[in-house]
Design an enzyme around this catalytic site. Sequence first.
Site, PDB file in Angstrom:
ATOM      1  N   GLU A 165       0.806  -1.233   0.000  1.00 26.97           N
ATOM      2  CA  GLU A 165       0.000   0.000   0.000  1.00 26.97           C
ATOM      3  C   GLU A 165       0.839   1.283   0.000  1.00 26.97           C
ATOM      4  OE1 GLU A 165      -1.594  -2.679   0.682  1.00 26.97           O
ATOM      5  OE2 GLU A 165      -3.629  -2.255   0.018  1.00 26.97           O
ATOM      6  N   TYR A 167       3.392   2.009   1.983  1.00 24.87           N
ATOM      7  CA  TYR A 167       3.940   2.418   3.278  1.00 24.87           C
ATOM      8  C   TYR A 167       5.465   2.220   3.312  1.00 24.87           C
ATOM      9  CZ  TYR A 167      -0.796   2.970   5.079  1.00 24.87           C
ATOM     10  OH  TYR A 167      -2.081   3.400   5.291  1.00 24.87           O
ATOM     11  N   ARG A 215       2.873  -8.572   4.428  1.00 20.47           N
ATOM     12  CA  ARG A 215       1.917  -8.115   3.408  1.00 20.47           C
ATOM     13  C   ARG A 215       2.690  -7.500   2.257  1.00 20.47           C
ATOM     14  NH1 ARG A 215      -3.440  -4.735   4.219  1.00 20.47           N
ATOM     15  NH2 ARG A 215      -4.264  -4.927   2.101  1.00 20.47           N
ATOM     16  N   HIS A 253      -1.575   3.875  -1.796  1.00 19.89           N
ATOM     17  CA  HIS A 253      -2.668   4.802  -1.481  1.00 19.89           C
ATOM     18  C   HIS A 253      -2.722   5.964  -2.470  1.00 19.89           C
ATOM     19  CE1 HIS A 253      -4.180   2.718   1.859  1.00 19.89           C
ATOM     20  NE2 HIS A 253      -3.200   2.988   2.708  1.00 19.89           N
ATOM     21  N   GLN A 340     -18.623   4.311   2.890  1.00 22.13           N
ATOM     22  CA  GLN A 340     -19.243   5.483   3.486  1.00 22.13           C
ATOM     23  C   GLN A 340     -19.104   5.577   5.001  1.00 22.13           C
ATOM     24  OE1 GLN A 340     -22.855   5.400   0.527  1.00 22.13           O
ATOM     25  NE2 GLN A 340     -23.177   7.015   2.007  1.00 22.13           N
TER      26      GLN A 340
HETATM   27  P1  NAP Z   1     -27.622  16.553  -2.940  1.00 20.58           P
HETATM   28  O1  NAP Z   1     -26.361  15.845  -2.765  1.00 20.58           O
HETATM   29  O2  NAP Z   1     -28.135  17.399  -1.833  1.00 20.58           O
HETATM   30  O3  NAP Z   1     -27.494  17.405  -4.263  1.00 20.58           O
HETATM   31  C1  NAP Z   1     -28.522  18.174  -4.736  1.00 20.58           C
HETATM   32  C2  NAP Z   1     -28.024  18.995  -5.928  1.00 20.58           C
HETATM   33  O4  NAP Z   1     -29.076  19.795  -6.355  1.00 20.58           O
HETATM   34  C3  NAP Z   1     -26.868  19.888  -5.601  1.00 20.58           C
HETATM   35  O5  NAP Z   1     -25.960  19.872  -6.678  1.00 20.58           O
HETATM   36  C4  NAP Z   1     -27.494  21.262  -5.459  1.00 20.58           C
HETATM   37  O6  NAP Z   1     -26.497  22.129  -5.886  1.00 20.58           O
HETATM   38  C5  NAP Z   1     -28.706  21.167  -6.341  1.00 20.58           C
HETATM   39  N1  NAP Z   1     -29.885  21.895  -5.851  1.00 20.58           N
HETATM   40  C6  NAP Z   1     -30.400  21.924  -4.608  1.00 20.58           C
HETATM   41  N2  NAP Z   1     -31.481  22.690  -4.556  1.00 20.58           N
HETATM   42  C7  NAP Z   1     -31.682  23.153  -5.807  1.00 20.58           C
HETATM   43  C8  NAP Z   1     -32.640  24.002  -6.396  1.00 20.58           C
HETATM   44  N3  NAP Z   1     -33.638  24.536  -5.678  1.00 20.58           N
HETATM   45  N4  NAP Z   1     -32.519  24.274  -7.702  1.00 20.58           N
HETATM   46  C9  NAP Z   1     -31.538  23.746  -8.425  1.00 20.58           C
HETATM   47  N5  NAP Z   1     -30.597  22.955  -7.926  1.00 20.58           N
HETATM   48  C10 NAP Z   1     -30.669  22.655  -6.620  1.00 20.58           C
HETATM   49  O7  NAP Z   1     -28.797  15.565  -3.275  1.00 20.58           O
HETATM   50  P2  NAP Z   1     -28.838  14.308  -4.236  1.00 20.58           P
HETATM   51  O8  NAP Z   1     -27.855  14.350  -5.312  1.00 20.58           O
HETATM   52  O9  NAP Z   1     -30.278  14.246  -4.615  1.00 20.58           O
HETATM   53  O10 NAP Z   1     -28.469  13.146  -3.312  1.00 20.58           O
HETATM   54  C11 NAP Z   1     -29.278  12.900  -2.155  1.00 20.58           C
HETATM   55  C12 NAP Z   1     -28.449  12.183  -1.131  1.00 20.58           C
HETATM   56  O11 NAP Z   1     -28.236  10.859  -1.561  1.00 20.58           O
HETATM   57  C13 NAP Z   1     -27.096  12.849  -0.974  1.00 20.58           C
HETATM   58  O12 NAP Z   1     -27.062  13.598   0.220  1.00 20.58           O
HETATM   59  C14 NAP Z   1     -26.158  11.726  -0.919  1.00 20.58           C
HETATM   60  O13 NAP Z   1     -25.626  11.580   0.372  1.00 20.58           O
HETATM   61  C15 NAP Z   1     -26.959  10.481  -1.253  1.00 20.58           C
HETATM   62  N6  NAP Z   1     -26.309   9.833  -2.353  1.00 20.58           N
HETATM   63  C16 NAP Z   1     -25.105   9.286  -2.128  1.00 20.58           C
HETATM   64  C17 NAP Z   1     -24.456   8.689  -3.137  1.00 20.58           C
HETATM   65  C18 NAP Z   1     -23.152   8.045  -2.886  1.00 20.58           C
HETATM   66  O14 NAP Z   1     -22.517   7.605  -3.811  1.00 20.58           O
HETATM   67  N7  NAP Z   1     -22.692   7.942  -1.683  1.00 20.58           N
HETATM   68  C19 NAP Z   1     -24.988   8.658  -4.404  1.00 20.58           C
HETATM   69  C20 NAP Z   1     -26.214   9.232  -4.625  1.00 20.58           C
HETATM   70  C21 NAP Z   1     -26.857   9.829  -3.588  1.00 20.58           C
HETATM   71  P3  NAP Z   1     -26.639  23.710  -5.965  1.00 20.58           P
HETATM   72  O15 NAP Z   1     -27.497  24.088  -4.803  1.00 20.58           O
HETATM   73  O16 NAP Z   1     -25.259  24.215  -5.922  1.00 20.58           O
HETATM   74  O17 NAP Z   1     -27.259  23.953  -7.288  1.00 20.58           O
HETATM   75 FE1  SF4 Z   2     -17.710  -0.074   4.673  1.00 20.51          FE
HETATM   76 FE2  SF4 Z   2     -20.009  -1.175   5.413  1.00 20.51          FE
HETATM   77 FE3  SF4 Z   2     -19.852   0.175   3.104  1.00 20.51          FE
HETATM   78 FE4  SF4 Z   2     -18.698  -2.227   3.420  1.00 20.51          FE
HETATM   79  S1  SF4 Z   2     -20.883  -1.765   3.449  1.00 20.51           S
HETATM   80  S2  SF4 Z   2     -17.784  -0.438   2.508  1.00 20.51           S
HETATM   81  S3  SF4 Z   2     -18.008  -2.102   5.523  1.00 20.51           S
HETATM   82  S4  SF4 Z   2     -19.583   1.015   5.157  1.00 20.51           S
END
Ligand code: NAP
Ligand code: SF4
Length: 669
Positions: A165, A167, A215, A253, A340
Site C-alpha cells: 500500500e 507504506y 503483506r 494509497h 461510506q
Molecule cells: P444533494 O447531494 O443534496 O445534491 C442536490 C443537488 O441539487 C446539488 O448539486 C445542489 O447544488 C442542487 N440543488 C439543490 N437545490 C436546488 C434548487 N432549488 N434548484 C436547483 N438545484 C438545486 O442531493 P442528491 O444528489 O439528490 O443526493 C441525495 C443524497 O443521496 C445525498 O445527500 C447523498 O448523500 C446520497 N447519495 C449518495 C451517493 C453516494 O454515492 N454515496 C450517491 C447518490 C446519492 P446547488 O445548490 O449548488 O445547485
Molecule cells: Fe464499509 Fe459497510 Fe460500506 Fe462495506 S458496506 S464499505 S463495511 S460502510
Amino acid sequence: MNRYPQMLAPLDLGHVVLKNRLLMGSMHTGLEETGDWNRVAEFYAARARGGVALMVTGGMAPNREGGVFPGAAGLFTAADIANHRTVTDRVHGAGGRIAMQILHAGRYAYGPDCVSASAVKSPISPFAPRALDEAGIEKQIADIVTAAARAREAGYDGVEVMGSEGYFLNQFLVRHVNRRDDRWGGAYENRMRLPVEVVRRVRAAVGRDFIVIYRISLIDLVPDGSTWSEVVQLAKAVEGAGASILNTGIGWHEARIPTIATSVPRAAFTWLTARLRPEVSIPVVASNRINTPELAEAILAGGQADLVSMARPFLADPDFVAKSAAGRGDEIAPCIACNQACLDHTFSGRISSCLVNPRAGHETELPVIPAKTPKTVAVVGAGPAGMAAAITAAGRGHRVTLFERAAEIGGQLTLAREVPGKEEFHGLIRWFATMIDRAGVVLQLGTEATPEVLAGFDEVILATGVSARDPGIATDPGAHVLGYAEVLRGAPVGARVAIVGAGGIGFDVAEYLTQTGESATQHPAEWMREWGVGDPATSAGGLAEPMPEAAARSVTLLQRKPEKPGRKLGKTTGWIHRAQLAARGVTMLGGVNYERITPEGLHISFGTARENPTLIAADAVVLCAGQTSNRALAETLGRPCHIIGGADLAGELDAKRAIDQGTRLALSL
Ligand code: NAP
Ligand code: SF4
C-alpha cells in the site's frame, strides 16, 4: 451440507492450526485511540465468536515517526501491553486468533517528522519525509522488532508486517521513492534489504511458534513501481527470512486507480495471487473486493490462494463464517464496498462503522437485547430506514408490520442499483428481503398505510421517504424535462442531456447516461482496460494507458454553487466518480443560474450578475436537485409516532444515516 468445503477447511501452519481459510484483514477503526479497551475487545471478540480463523488488527505504530497520524496507537508502554492483553484474552476466550499489524507509514505519516528512503514527498501528503541515514534505518528496524516482541508479550498469535500500500517498507522497494546509492538503495537486492531484514529480525525475536505475516504489494499501480520479477524475488526472500504467510496488497494509497471501491469488479486482482502462489511454499492470501462465501470458495477451489482476506465484510457481518457454516449464507449482511461508514469515517477522524451494520464499532453501546414488553409495531415505508427498523425491532421480539406503497421493497435503493458500478445494491436489497422474511416481519406491499390502519398499533414508525425537489425553473411548452427516478427507470433522453444538480444523484445519473453497453464492473478485463491496469510482468507497477469507453451521449452536469462539482462526494470515492465522468467527456459547470428550459435545452447564466447567457443544447433536462421529506401522513396521523430516514431529514439524506437511525430507534423500543 457444507457448501464451502475449501473455505471451511483448516490450515495447518505447523505450530498452530487455523480453523478455516478466512482472515479478517487489517482495518483502522479508530477504536484503540478512544482508550476504551472494553470496546476494542468487544469489537474483535464479536468477530471471533462469528468464526473467522484469524484477525489482523488495525495498524499499530512501531514508533512516533512511523505513526499514520500524530498520536496513532502502538505498544509503547507497559499500560499499552496490558490494554492489548484485554483484547487478546477476549478473542482467545471466544475461540479466535489475532495478529497485530505493525504499520510504519514512512512518508505517509501525517506529520513533519516523517521519514523515508529519500526525501521524496508523496502527492497525497503535505509533508516531505526526511531521508534516513544508516543509524536511522537501524532504529526503524529495531522499533519494528520491539513492537513484534511486545505483541507477543501482549498475547497476540502473530504479527503482520505491513509491506504494501505504499507504506514505509514498500517505499524502499521502488526507485520512485528510493533514490539512495548505499546498501539500502540502487539494485533491487539493496532496495529489498529493508523488508527482508525486518522479517528476519522479527522472526529471530519472536521465535518459531508465532505467526509472522508479510503483506506484499502485488501491483503498485504507481509510476516506476515494482516489476513482477521483483515481486517474486521479494516473496521468496521474505519466505526465506521466516515469514509464515504472505498476505497481499493492491495499489499504493496514492494510486489513481480504484482498488476497493464498489465499482471495482469483485476479486479483480486474484489473478496476481494465483500467479504468486506457485512461486513460494508458504500460504498466500487473496484480498480486495471479495465479499461472499461463494467467491471465497471459488478462489480457494480454483487454487488461486490458500487463504482469503476480507476486511470490510466483517464490519458488515461479524457472523460471516458462522452463517456460512450453518447454511445461512443468504443471511450474511453484504458489504457493498461503499466506504461510506468505514474508510470515509477513518479519513475524517471518526470511528469506523458500517452503512449496512451500524452496530459495527458500537457493539458495547448498541447491544441487541430482547424487548421486555413485546409490542405491535407498524413501520410505514420499506426504504433503508424502514427496513432496518423493521428487522431490528422484530429481531428483538416485537410484532412488526411493514407497509409499502410500491410493489417492491427498497425505496431509493431500487434506483441506486440501476447505476453502473453500483451493482452491489442488488445484493443489499435481496438481503433485506431475506431478513424481513426470517425475522417474521409481516410485509404488506402495494399498501397505503392510513391513520385508520395504523390506529391499532402500539408504536408507529414513519419512514415515508422523500420526493424529488422541483427546482421551479421556468419551462416552455414542449421542453423535455425528466426527474432522475424516471431516467434511472429507463425513460428515453436523447443524445444530449443537461443535468440540473451535481450532488450524489446528479453524478450517478451522469454515469448511467454516459455508460455504453454493460457496466465494466461486471467485466474485469474491460474494467482494467478502462482504468489502465496492466500487467506488472510487462510494465513496472502494472500501469497501462487508460482506454475509457466512448460515452454513450453528451452530458453537461451543472450546479449553482460556484465550486467544482463533486466536492462533497465521499472522501475516499469522490475522486473516482470525478475521474470517471471526466474520462467520459462530461462537462461539469459550477456557479450557474438556471434561466429557462426550452425545447432547445437549458438556458443558463453565470455568477450573481447573471452574465454570459448560454444555451446548453439538450434533448432532455434531468432534474437532480435534491429532495423534500414526505411527511403528509405524519400531519394527519393524529397520534404520536417516530419519523426516520428521509421523511425526518431530506437534506444530506443517504442510506447510511437512514439505516443507522432506523436501527437505533428499533433498539430503543
Ligand atoms: P444533494 O447531494 O443534496 O445534491 C442536490 C443537488 O441539487 C446539488 O448539486 C445542489 O447544488 C442542487 N440543488 C439543490 N437545490 C436546488 C434548487 N432549488 N434548484 C436547483 N438545484 C438545486 O442531493 P442528491 O444528489 O439528490 O443526493 C441525495 C443524497 O443521496 C445525498 O445527500 C447523498 O448523500 C446520497 N447519495 C449518495 C451517493 C453516494 O454515492 N454515496 C450517491 C447518490 C446519492 P446547488 O445548490 O449548488 O445547485
Ligand atoms: Fe464499509 Fe459497510 Fe460500506 Fe462495506 S458496506 S464499505 S463495511 S460502510
